[in-house]
Design a protein around this motif. Sequence first.
Motif, PDB file in Angstrom:
ATOM      1  N   GLU A   4       8.088   8.984  23.319  1.00  0.00           N
ATOM      2  CA  GLU A   4       9.406   8.803  22.710  1.00  0.00           C
ATOM      3  C   GLU A   4       9.516   7.529  21.878  1.00  0.00           C
ATOM      4  OE1 GLU A   4      12.407   9.242  25.689  1.00  0.00           O
ATOM      5  OE2 GLU A   4      11.488  11.030  26.499  1.00  0.00           O
ATOM      6  N   ARG A   5       8.474   7.193  21.141  1.00  0.00           N
ATOM      7  CA  ARG A   5       8.497   5.984  20.312  1.00  0.00           C
ATOM      8  C   ARG A   5       8.235   6.302  18.853  1.00  0.00           C
ATOM      9  NH1 ARG A   5       8.919   1.244  23.468  1.00  0.00           N
ATOM     10  NH2 ARG A   5       9.521   0.397  21.498  1.00  0.00           N
ATOM     11  N   GLU A   6       8.408   7.563  18.456  1.00  0.00           N
ATOM     12  CA  GLU A   6       8.136   7.955  17.078  1.00  0.00           C
ATOM     13  C   GLU A   6       9.000   7.177  16.085  1.00  0.00           C
ATOM     14  OE1 GLU A   6       5.574   9.737  16.039  1.00  0.00           O
ATOM     15  OE2 GLU A   6       5.028   9.800  18.147  1.00  0.00           O
ATOM     16  N   ALA A   7      10.240   6.902  16.452  1.00  0.00           N
ATOM     17  CA  ALA A   7      11.130   6.159  15.549  1.00  0.00           C
ATOM     18  C   ALA A   7      10.583   4.769  15.247  1.00  0.00           C
ATOM     19  CB  ALA A   7      12.526   6.057  16.150  1.00  0.00           C
ATOM     20  N   GLU A   8       9.895   4.160  16.217  1.00  0.00           N
ATOM     21  CA  GLU A   8       9.320   2.828  16.015  1.00  0.00           C
ATOM     22  C   GLU A   8       7.940   2.910  15.376  1.00  0.00           C
ATOM     23  OE1 GLU A   8      10.532   3.919  18.918  1.00  0.00           O
ATOM     24  OE2 GLU A   8      12.245   2.631  19.341  1.00  0.00           O
ATOM     25  N   ARG A   9       7.165   3.925  15.733  1.00  0.00           N
ATOM     26  CA  ARG A   9       5.795   4.037  15.231  1.00  0.00           C
ATOM     27  C   ARG A   9       5.747   4.408  13.754  1.00  0.00           C
ATOM     28  NH1 ARG A   9       2.545   7.892  18.810  1.00  0.00           N
ATOM     29  NH2 ARG A   9       0.926   7.312  17.352  1.00  0.00           N
ATOM     30  N   GLY A  10       6.667   5.240  13.299  1.00  0.00           N
ATOM     31  CA  GLY A  10       6.658   5.679  11.904  1.00  0.00           C
ATOM     32  C   GLY A  10       6.679   4.528  10.904  1.00  0.00           C
ATOM     33  N   PRO A  11       7.656   3.635  11.005  1.00  0.00           N
ATOM     34  CA  PRO A  11       7.685   2.495  10.077  1.00  0.00           C
ATOM     35  C   PRO A  11       6.448   1.605  10.181  1.00  0.00           C
ATOM     36  CG  PRO A  11       9.817   2.746  11.129  1.00  0.00           C
ATOM     37  CD  PRO A  11       8.871   3.693  11.822  1.00  0.00           C
ATOM     38  N   LEU A  12       5.904   1.447  11.397  1.00  0.00           N
ATOM     39  CA  LEU A  12       4.698   0.636  11.548  1.00  0.00           C
ATOM     40  C   LEU A  12       3.509   1.303  10.861  1.00  0.00           C
ATOM     41  CD1 LEU A  12       5.063  -0.571  15.239  1.00  0.00           C
ATOM     42  CD2 LEU A  12       5.407  -1.902  13.153  1.00  0.00           C
ATOM     43  N   GLN A  13       3.406   2.616  10.967  1.00  0.00           N
ATOM     44  CA  GLN A  13       2.334   3.337  10.277  1.00  0.00           C
ATOM     45  C   GLN A  13       2.464   3.175   8.767  1.00  0.00           C
ATOM     46  OE1 GLN A  13      -0.147   4.100  11.715  1.00  0.00           O
ATOM     47  NE2 GLN A  13       0.233   4.985  13.683  1.00  0.00           N
ATOM     48  N   ASN A  14       3.690   3.217   8.277  1.00  0.00           N
ATOM     49  CA  ASN A  14       3.913   3.001   6.841  1.00  0.00           C
ATOM     50  C   ASN A  14       3.457   1.610   6.415  1.00  0.00           C
ATOM     51  OD1 ASN A  14       4.991   5.568   6.565  1.00  0.00           O
ATOM     52  ND2 ASN A  14       7.104   4.869   6.774  1.00  0.00           N
ATOM     53  N   LEU A  15       3.723   0.625   7.241  1.00  0.00           N
ATOM     54  CA  LEU A  15       3.288  -0.740   6.922  1.00  0.00           C
ATOM     55  C   LEU A  15       1.772  -0.849   6.929  1.00  0.00           C
ATOM     56  CD1 LEU A  15       5.921  -2.826   8.889  1.00  0.00           C
ATOM     57  CD2 LEU A  15       5.794  -2.473   6.421  1.00  0.00           C
ATOM     58  N   LEU A  16       1.109  -0.129   7.826  1.00  0.00           N
ATOM     59  CA  LEU A  16      -0.361  -0.131   7.828  1.00  0.00           C
ATOM     60  C   LEU A  16      -0.903   0.462   6.526  1.00  0.00           C
ATOM     61  CD1 LEU A  16      -1.432   0.882  11.434  1.00  0.00           C
ATOM     62  CD2 LEU A  16      -1.795  -1.294  10.271  1.00  0.00           C
ATOM     63  N   ARG A  17      -0.291   1.543   6.071  1.00  0.00           N
ATOM     64  CA  ARG A  17      -0.728   2.138   4.793  1.00  0.00           C
ATOM     65  C   ARG A  17      -0.535   1.151   3.643  1.00  0.00           C
ATOM     66  NH1 ARG A  17       0.851   6.797   7.396  1.00  0.00           N
ATOM     67  NH2 ARG A  17       3.040   6.724   6.826  1.00  0.00           N
ATOM     68  N   ALA A  19      -0.491  -2.122   3.902  1.00  0.00           N
ATOM     69  CA  ALA A  19      -1.458  -3.209   4.075  1.00  0.00           C
ATOM     70  C   ALA A  19      -2.841  -2.788   3.597  1.00  0.00           C
ATOM     71  CB  ALA A  19      -1.510  -3.639   5.536  1.00  0.00           C
ATOM     72  N   SER A  20      -3.198  -1.528   3.792  1.00  0.00           N
ATOM     73  CA  SER A  20      -4.514  -1.065   3.342  1.00  0.00           C
ATOM     74  C   SER A  20      -4.602  -1.048   1.816  1.00  0.00           C
ATOM     75  CB  SER A  20      -4.817   0.324   3.909  1.00  0.00           C
ATOM     76  OG  SER A  20      -3.984   1.297   3.326  1.00  0.00           O
ATOM     77  N   LYS A  21      -3.454  -1.151   1.150  1.00  0.00           N
ATOM     78  CA  LYS A  21      -3.402  -1.231  -0.322  1.00  0.00           C
ATOM     79  C   LYS A  21      -3.161  -2.669  -0.784  1.00  0.00           C
ATOM     80  CE  LYS A  21      -1.427   3.372  -0.482  1.00  0.00           C
ATOM     81  NZ  LYS A  21      -0.192   4.145  -0.703  1.00  0.00           N
ATOM     82  N   SER A  22      -3.462  -3.619   0.107  1.00  0.00           N
ATOM     83  CA  SER A  22      -3.314  -5.060  -0.174  1.00  0.00           C
ATOM     84  C   SER A  22      -1.868  -5.474  -0.390  1.00  0.00           C
ATOM     85  CB  SER A  22      -4.172  -5.472  -1.374  1.00  0.00           C
ATOM     86  OG  SER A  22      -5.527  -5.266  -1.088  1.00  0.00           O
ATOM     87  N   ARG A  23      -0.945  -4.796   0.269  1.00  0.00           N
ATOM     88  CA  ARG A  23       0.470  -5.190   0.243  1.00  0.00           C
ATOM     89  C   ARG A  23       0.864  -5.516   1.677  1.00  0.00           C
ATOM     90  NH1 ARG A  23       1.438  -0.628  -4.005  1.00  0.00           N
ATOM     91  NH2 ARG A  23       1.104   0.712  -2.219  1.00  0.00           N
ATOM     92  N   GLY A  24       0.648  -6.762   2.041  1.00  0.00           N
ATOM     93  CA  GLY A  24       0.852  -7.181   3.419  1.00  0.00           C
ATOM     94  C   GLY A  24       2.307  -7.381   3.787  1.00  0.00           C
ATOM     95  N   LEU A  51      -8.834   0.658   9.820  1.00  0.00           N
ATOM     96  CA  LEU A  51      -8.494   0.489   8.409  1.00  0.00           C
ATOM     97  C   LEU A  51      -9.028  -0.812   7.829  1.00  0.00           C
ATOM     98  CD1 LEU A  51      -4.765   1.618   8.541  1.00  0.00           C
ATOM     99  CD2 LEU A  51      -6.737   2.956   7.796  1.00  0.00           C
ATOM    100  N   SER A  52      -9.712  -1.602   8.664  1.00  0.00           N
ATOM    101  CA  SER A  52     -10.181  -2.936   8.257  1.00  0.00           C
ATOM    102  C   SER A  52      -9.017  -3.773   7.733  1.00  0.00           C
ATOM    103  CB  SER A  52     -11.286  -2.831   7.201  1.00  0.00           C
ATOM    104  OG  SER A  52     -12.396  -2.159   7.721  1.00  0.00           O
ATOM    105  N   THR A  53      -7.876  -3.583   8.346  1.00  0.00           N
ATOM    106  CA  THR A  53      -6.668  -4.313   7.985  1.00  0.00           C
ATOM    107  C   THR A  53      -6.488  -5.450   8.972  1.00  0.00           C
ATOM    108  OG1 THR A  53      -5.647  -2.323   7.123  1.00  0.00           O
ATOM    109  CG2 THR A  53      -4.165  -4.094   7.698  1.00  0.00           C
ATOM    110  N   ARG A  54      -6.175  -6.616   8.466  1.00  0.00           N
ATOM    111  CA  ARG A  54      -5.975  -7.759   9.352  1.00  0.00           C
ATOM    112  C   ARG A  54      -4.621  -7.619  10.043  1.00  0.00           C
ATOM    113  NH1 ARG A  54      -5.593 -14.103   7.758  1.00  0.00           N
ATOM    114  NH2 ARG A  54      -5.049 -14.818   9.834  1.00  0.00           N
ATOM    115  N   ALA A  55      -4.661  -7.563  11.341  1.00  0.00           N
ATOM    116  CA  ALA A  55      -3.450  -7.489  12.153  1.00  0.00           C
ATOM    117  C   ALA A  55      -3.659  -8.383  13.357  1.00  0.00           C
ATOM    118  CB  ALA A  55      -3.184  -6.054  12.581  1.00  0.00           C
ATOM    119  N   GLU A  56      -2.681  -9.198  13.654  1.00  0.00           N
ATOM    120  CA  GLU A  56      -2.797 -10.137  14.758  1.00  0.00           C
ATOM    121  C   GLU A  56      -1.559 -10.074  15.627  1.00  0.00           C
ATOM    122  OE1 GLU A  56      -3.755 -14.074  13.439  1.00  0.00           O
ATOM    123  OE2 GLU A  56      -5.152 -13.319  11.943  1.00  0.00           O
ATOM    124  N   ARG A  57      -1.733 -10.484  16.866  1.00  0.00           N
ATOM    125  CA  ARG A  57      -0.618 -10.538  17.810  1.00  0.00           C
ATOM    126  C   ARG A  57      -0.365 -11.994  18.159  1.00  0.00           C
ATOM    127  NH1 ARG A  57      -0.528 -10.013  23.822  1.00  0.00           N
ATOM    128  NH2 ARG A  57       1.614  -9.488  24.316  1.00  0.00           N
TER     129      ARG A  57
END
Length: 76
Positions: A4-17, A19-24, A51-57
């Motif tokens: 039940e976290r699709e509402a939160e995961r969707g926008p994060l997936q969009n941000l990953l896409r 970021a993979s286009k060099s738009r961090g 995705l070889s995308t830099r992501a940190e926590r």
Amino acid sequence: MLLEREAERGPLQNLLREASKSRGHTVVISGEARIGKTALTRTFLKNAAPLSTRAERCVRRPLNRRTARPAKGSCP
């Protein structure tokens, strides 16, 4: 697995896409204790790795009351 976290995961997936286009982006995930912030963050980081995308926590801890500085182990 996140339930039940699709509402939160969707926008994060969009941000990953993006970021993979060099738009961090910077993402802040906050909320009450025990609502799944860590699980959501771990899933996000796991999805970013292929995705070889830099992501940190970074975990922001409360200020040290004596010194009014971030607690040891906190984000810069």
